[in-house]
Design an enzyme around this catalytic site. Structure first.
Site, PDB file in Angstrom:
ATOM      1  N   ILE A 278       0.843  -1.198   0.000  1.00 21.34           N
ATOM      2  CA  ILE A 278       0.000   0.000   0.000  1.00 21.34           C
ATOM      3  C   ILE A 278       0.881   1.252   0.000  1.00 21.34           C
ATOM      4  O   ILE A 278       1.500   1.584   1.017  1.00 21.34           O
ATOM      5  CB  ILE A 278      -0.976   0.013   1.208  1.00 21.34           C
TER       6      ILE A 278
ATOM      7  N   GLU B 244      -0.361  -2.006 -10.332  1.00 22.68           N
ATOM      8  CA  GLU B 244      -1.667  -1.632 -10.909  1.00 22.68           C
ATOM      9  C   GLU B 244      -2.090  -2.566 -12.053  1.00 22.68           C
ATOM     10  O   GLU B 244      -2.739  -2.165 -13.018  1.00 22.68           O
ATOM     11  CB  GLU B 244      -1.679  -0.158 -11.331  1.00 22.68           C
TER      12      GLU B 244
HETATM   13  N1  COS Z   1     -15.025  -1.021 -14.355  1.00 19.86           N
HETATM   14  C1  COS Z   1     -16.214  -1.340 -13.792  1.00 19.86           C
HETATM   15  N2  COS Z   1     -16.580  -2.609 -13.515  1.00 19.86           N
HETATM   16  C2  COS Z   1     -15.722  -3.583 -13.840  1.00 19.86           C
HETATM   17  C3  COS Z   1     -14.471  -3.336 -14.442  1.00 19.86           C
HETATM   18  C4  COS Z   1     -14.153  -1.985 -14.711  1.00 19.86           C
HETATM   19  N3  COS Z   1     -12.981  -1.663 -15.274  1.00 19.86           N
HETATM   20  N4  COS Z   1     -13.825  -4.502 -14.630  1.00 19.86           N
HETATM   21  C5  COS Z   1     -14.635  -5.473 -14.180  1.00 19.86           C
HETATM   22  N5  COS Z   1     -15.786  -4.921 -13.695  1.00 19.86           N
HETATM   23  C6  COS Z   1     -16.947  -5.611 -13.167  1.00 19.86           C
HETATM   24  C7  COS Z   1     -17.440  -6.664 -14.163  1.00 19.86           C
HETATM   25  O1  COS Z   1     -18.275  -6.071 -15.120  1.00 19.86           O
HETATM   26  C8  COS Z   1     -18.136  -7.659 -13.274  1.00 19.86           C
HETATM   27  O2  COS Z   1     -19.453  -7.226 -12.958  1.00 19.86           O
HETATM   28  P1  COS Z   1     -20.745  -7.809 -13.761  1.00 19.86           P
HETATM   29  O3  COS Z   1     -20.700  -9.289 -13.573  1.00 19.86           O
HETATM   30  O4  COS Z   1     -21.893  -7.138 -13.079  1.00 19.86           O
HETATM   31  O5  COS Z   1     -20.575  -7.406 -15.185  1.00 19.86           O
HETATM   32  C9  COS Z   1     -17.324  -7.599 -11.985  1.00 19.86           C
HETATM   33  O6  COS Z   1     -16.602  -6.353 -12.002  1.00 19.86           O
HETATM   34  C10 COS Z   1     -16.330  -8.743 -11.914  1.00 19.86           C
HETATM   35  O7  COS Z   1     -15.525  -8.678 -13.056  1.00 19.86           O
HETATM   36  P2  COS Z   1     -14.736  -9.953 -13.635  1.00 19.86           P
HETATM   37  O8  COS Z   1     -15.657 -11.114 -13.684  1.00 19.86           O
HETATM   38  O9  COS Z   1     -14.075  -9.525 -14.894  1.00 19.86           O
HETATM   39  O10 COS Z   1     -13.680 -10.174 -12.464  1.00 19.86           O
HETATM   40  P3  COS Z   1     -12.407 -11.111 -12.368  1.00 19.86           P
HETATM   41  O11 COS Z   1     -12.306 -11.586 -10.969  1.00 19.86           O
HETATM   42  O12 COS Z   1     -12.422 -12.123 -13.474  1.00 19.86           O
HETATM   43  O13 COS Z   1     -11.187 -10.057 -12.549  1.00 19.86           O
HETATM   44  C11 COS Z   1      -9.439  -8.839 -13.643  1.00 19.86           C
HETATM   45  C12 COS Z   1     -10.885  -9.386 -13.673  1.00 19.86           C
HETATM   46  C13 COS Z   1      -8.415  -9.925 -13.812  1.00 19.86           C
HETATM   47  C14 COS Z   1      -9.383  -7.889 -14.814  1.00 19.86           C
HETATM   48  C15 COS Z   1      -9.200  -8.067 -12.332  1.00 19.86           C
HETATM   49  O14 COS Z   1      -9.159  -8.950 -11.259  1.00 19.86           O
HETATM   50  C16 COS Z   1      -7.928  -7.245 -12.326  1.00 19.86           C
HETATM   51  O15 COS Z   1      -7.863  -6.127 -12.876  1.00 19.86           O
HETATM   52  N6  COS Z   1      -6.880  -7.757 -11.650  1.00 19.86           N
HETATM   53  C17 COS Z   1      -5.650  -6.991 -11.412  1.00 19.86           C
HETATM   54  C18 COS Z   1      -5.775  -6.211 -10.158  1.00 19.86           C
HETATM   55  C19 COS Z   1      -4.663  -5.241 -10.014  1.00 19.86           C
HETATM   56  O16 COS Z   1      -4.473  -4.374 -10.870  1.00 19.86           O
HETATM   57  N7  COS Z   1      -3.938  -5.336  -8.917  1.00 19.86           N
HETATM   58  C20 COS Z   1      -2.827  -4.474  -8.710  1.00 19.86           C
HETATM   59  C21 COS Z   1      -2.881  -3.813  -7.398  1.00 19.86           C
HETATM   60  S1  COS Z   1      -3.956  -2.530  -7.254  1.00 19.86           S
HETATM   61  S2  COS Z   1      -2.809  -0.977  -6.961  1.00 19.86           S
END
Ligand code: COS
Length: 382
Positions: free
Chosen positions: A157, A363
């Site tokens: 964080i 990210e």
């Molecule tokens: N904006 C708004 N909603 C979103 C979204 C976005 N960019 N991306 C996904 N969602 C929504 C989806 O639409 C889904 O909702 P609905 O079923 O109602 O449509 C819900 O969130 C779950 O999405 P999904 O099924 O795609 O989730 P997953 O668990 O498969 O995860 C990834 C998708 C892999 C893309 C996500 O977990 C991710 O970005 N992981 C990386 C996280 C990251 O960046 N970590 C770094 C640290 S943070 S500093």
């Protein structure tokens, strides 16, 4: 088609550039040596009016949107990556969680103080076993009377030890997976909130990256951000903006590495002439100029899309993927152009090389960006 910056954005760029030259560059070596961005720098950023660049004007910000934020990130990163990341943890993913997910009352309560720097923000999603897959998080929030009780631990964080308020994502219904996660605005003064281990990192050493523990932390329901079960969407929508701003970080770092390489190539001689006159070096400089132009074009186009209210999730993943990988090539060439000097800690390029590496990881890794892009291509078409 007008691709020029407005007068306001030009003024903002000049302000951020001047801040970088006068407040960041003179202490960049000290930040790297001491592994610490001085707290006073936040005060100076606030005084310069840079903390609330993307916060809407009605909430005390400058209202210059993601384009404004990218302009500032681009400039600050040229002075020092750690300062820009420290700034971004507050002004980008910290404050933007409230812009994206907060109700009118929460925006009134938090955003003016985030814009003025009275409240510093951070964003806490990742856990030891939930980085690329945040839906697997273990931190929980259970209802209790008129509020919630949080238990668990977050890692990686940025600003976790300096923030006054942290957006924490926690499981409120494990049976629902991503739809069972809720977001909370947690004041760092809450009993049970504690700061854990600080990471010793390869690069961006001045930015503080810590673990946070929540041991029975009570949070009033008025600090719940968005709907119960709506936290994952807020986390992802905030990251869409964060990944774009990160593209601007990559652009700023690449500009700095390229500028240093051009200067070095002009003054270093080999075989009786400056190395800039050797075609091998010219080709590397040309390739980096292409990468930088691509990054700049992408970052500001997608920032414009965001500020126009267009959907930009796929495009922000493209920015993150393309810019972090382009930066990797630019800093690699920069080390090569500097030769042995590029491998010496006496030259700034050695630090830029280390600072750049994590951009392909945090990210959302490059692999995660490809997943986001491919899913969108398959869902909405090419
Ligand atoms: N904006 C708004 N909603 C979103 C979204 C976005 N960019 N991306 C996904 N969602 C929504 C989806 O639409 C889904 O909702 P609905 O079923 O109602 O449509 C819900 O969130 C779950 O999405 P999904 O099924 O795609 O989730 P997953 O668990 O498969 O995860 C990834 C998708 C892999 C893309 C996500 O977990 C991710 O970005 N992981 C990386 C996280 C990251 O960046 N970590 C770094 C640290 S943070 S500093």
């Amino acid at each position: 088609m007008d691709l020029t910056f407005s007068d306001e954005l030009r003024m903002l760029r000049d302000l951020a550039r001047d801040f970088t030259e006068t407040r960041i560059r003179p202490i960049a070596a000290q930040i790297e040596r001491e592994h610490r961005v001085p707290r006073e720098l936040f005060g100076a950023l606030a005084e310069a009016g840079l903390l609330g660049v993307a916060i809407p004007a009605e909430h005390g910000g400058a209202g210059l949107g993601e384009t404004g934020l990218c302009v500032v990130m681009d400039e600050l990163t040229q002075g020092d990556f750690s300062v820009a990341v420290t700034y971004g943890a507050h002004a980008s993913i910290g404050a933007m969680s409230v812009v994206v997910g907060g109700n009118a009352e929460q925006q009134r309560r938090f955003l003016p103080d985030m814009a003025s720097g009275k409240l510093l923000a951070a964003y806490a999603l990742s856990e030891a076993n939930a980085g690329s897959d945040p839906a697997a998080m273990r931190t929980t929030a259970r209802p209790d009377g008129s509020g919630w009780v949080l238990d668990g631990e977050k890692v990686w964080i940025t600003n976790g030890d300096v923030a006054d308020v942290v957006t924490v994502y926690a499981v409120t219904d494990r049976s629902k997976g991503a739809k069972g996660i809720t977001a909370f605005l947690v004041p760092s003064t809450s009993p049970g909130f504690s700061v854990g281990k600080r990471e010793e990192k390869m690069g961006q050493r001045g930015s503080s990256t810590v673990a946070l523990a929540f041991d029975g932390v009570r949070v009033p329901d008025e600090n719940r951000l968005g709907e119960i079960g709506g936290g994952f969407k807020i986390a992802m929508a905030t990251l869409d903006r964060g990944r774009l701003a990160l593209g601007a970080n990559c652009l700023g770092c690449a500009r700095e590495a390229h500028r240093l390489s051009v200067d070095y190539a002009r003054q270093r001689e080999a075989f009786g002439k400056p190395i800039s006159e050797h075609q091998a070096i010219q080709w590397m400089l040309a390739d980096s100029a292409c990468d930088i132009f691509t990054m700049e074009s992408l970052v500001y186009r997608v920032a414009w899309m965001c500020d126009q209210g267009q959907s930009f999730g796929r495009e922000s993943a493209i920015v993150k993927l393309v810019c972090s990988e382009a930066l990797d090539r630019v800093v690699d060439r920069a080390v090569q152009i500097h030769g042995g000097m590029g491998y010496s800690a006496e030259y700034r390029i050695e630090q830029l090389y280390r600072d750049a590496r994590v951009t392909r990881i945090y990210e959302g890794t490059s692999e995660i960006q490809r997943i986001v892009i491919a899913r969108d291509v398959l869902r909405r078409g090419a």
